[in-house]
Design an enzyme around this catalytic site. Sequence first.
Site, mmCIF file in Angstrom:
data_model
loop_
_atom_site.group_PDB
_atom_site.id
_atom_site.type_symbol
_atom_site.label_atom_id
_atom_site.label_comp_id
_atom_site.label_asym_id
_atom_site.label_seq_id
_atom_site.Cartn_x
_atom_site.Cartn_y
_atom_site.Cartn_z
ATOM 1 C CG HIS A 35 -0.611 -1.472 -5.948
ATOM 2 N ND1 HIS A 35 -1.950 -1.237 -5.728
ATOM 3 C CD2 HIS A 35 -0.427 -2.789 -5.698
ATOM 4 C CE1 HIS A 35 -2.540 -2.369 -5.374
ATOM 5 N NE2 HIS A 35 -1.639 -3.323 -5.340
ATOM 6 C CG ASP A 151 -0.128 -8.222 1.276
ATOM 7 O OD1 ASP A 151 -1.207 -8.790 1.464
ATOM 8 O OD2 ASP A 151 -0.028 -7.144 0.655
ATOM 9 N NE ARG A 188 -9.561 -8.922 -0.683
ATOM 10 C CZ ARG A 188 -8.336 -9.386 -0.911
ATOM 11 N NH1 ARG A 188 -7.281 -8.694 -0.515
ATOM 12 N NH2 ARG A 188 -8.157 -10.542 -1.532
HETATM 13 P P1 AMP Z 1 -1.660 -6.828 -4.404
HETATM 14 O O1 AMP Z 1 -2.045 -6.153 -5.690
HETATM 15 O O2 AMP Z 1 -2.639 -6.638 -3.315
HETATM 16 O O3 AMP Z 1 -1.244 -8.263 -4.620
HETATM 17 O O4 AMP Z 1 -0.369 -6.081 -3.914
HETATM 18 C C1 AMP Z 1 0.786 -5.998 -4.720
HETATM 19 C C2 AMP Z 1 1.939 -5.525 -3.873
HETATM 20 O O5 AMP Z 1 1.621 -4.225 -3.342
HETATM 21 C C3 AMP Z 1 2.209 -6.444 -2.677
HETATM 22 O O6 AMP Z 1 3.607 -6.562 -2.496
HETATM 23 C C4 AMP Z 1 1.565 -5.700 -1.540
HETATM 24 O O7 AMP Z 1 2.148 -5.976 -0.284
HETATM 25 C C5 AMP Z 1 1.813 -4.265 -1.940
HETATM 26 N N1 AMP Z 1 0.856 -3.362 -1.280
HETATM 27 C C6 AMP Z 1 -0.498 -3.411 -1.329
HETATM 28 N N2 AMP Z 1 -1.034 -2.453 -0.542
HETATM 29 C C7 AMP Z 1 0.006 -1.784 0.021
HETATM 30 C C8 AMP Z 1 0.122 -0.698 0.937
HETATM 31 N N3 AMP Z 1 -0.949 -0.102 1.448
HETATM 32 N N4 AMP Z 1 1.364 -0.283 1.292
HETATM 33 C C9 AMP Z 1 2.462 -0.885 0.798
HETATM 34 N N5 AMP Z 1 2.438 -1.924 -0.077
HETATM 35 C C10 AMP Z 1 1.219 -2.366 -0.459
#
Ligand code: AMP
Length: 282
Positions: A35, A151, A188
């Site tokens: 993030h 994602d 996770r």
């Molecule tokens: P989430 O909080 O899981 O919904 O993720 C929020 C944003 O952060 C989404 O656009 C995800 O694709 C991105 N994101 C989560 N983990 C990663 C990662 N390891 N590398 C790059 N982007 C990430």
Amino acid sequence: MQNISTKQALRRALADKRSGRIVFVPTMGALHEGHASLLRQARELAGAEGCVVASIFLNPVQFDNAGDLASYPSTPEADLKLCETCGVDIAFTPDPASMYEGDRSISLEETNLSTALCGATRPGHFAGVCLVVNKLFNLVQPTDAIFGKKDYQQLAILRRMVRDLDIPITLHGAEIVREADGLARSSRNVRLTPEHRAAAPAIRQNLLAAKQAYETGTNADDVRRDLTAALEAIPGVRVDYAELVDAETLHELRTPASPALLAVAAWFGDVRLIDNIELQRA
Ligand code: AMP
């Protein structure tokens, strides 16, 4: 940094920021280095004059599994600190009751890309993602939004949403951020047992081996079969899917020369991890 939790206050805070770029990063909290990388890219894109908005909202509508929602990690104080460190101007932290009306009756379903990969095993998930992102887009009205390629399917579906609904926002895809051992960063990951955490980097190793095989001429069916077998040999794993697809349509490869994507979802206990890698054949 302003921390704002109501829609009304968000609209007020953004009212005098509309002359420059507004760059938006939606998240579900439990923020990590993945993030942070999106937030830093947002700061860079917005420049000193622009405004960076991050939302932290654990969207109940996109969870197809009540246990996953209940056990999703939550670190609100650390999240706000990280946002501030990364140069966020406004953190939007609404609660579910203020985001959704009790009798809401509009849904937003993408009907093509959503049928593949995660969409096949997580019914309703991408409709929930499209709904919340569309609502957040309407609230923030950014010029730009950044999503991670971790994602990959989500990013592809949101690109479709923006295209098909003429939403005037430029989407940017950000590279996957990994742990030193190659495991893709994920909120996770903290829920993995030590044994599963030790085994999980093998997902990345097997994706790299499959990429090499594909790019040096192994045919798609063999790559898919060998990858599945290698993943199934990881201790403690249950493979949800391992697919080699067209990187744009997310369906079967049209021609061997099309940009391709290897995408994997695998369970370790009750934790489901995803990862992917882009492929290109000369
Ligand atoms: P989430 O909080 O899981 O919904 O993720 C929020 C944003 O952060 C989404 O656009 C995800 O694709 C991105 N994101 C989560 N983990 C990663 C990662 N390891 N590398 C790059 N982007 C990430």
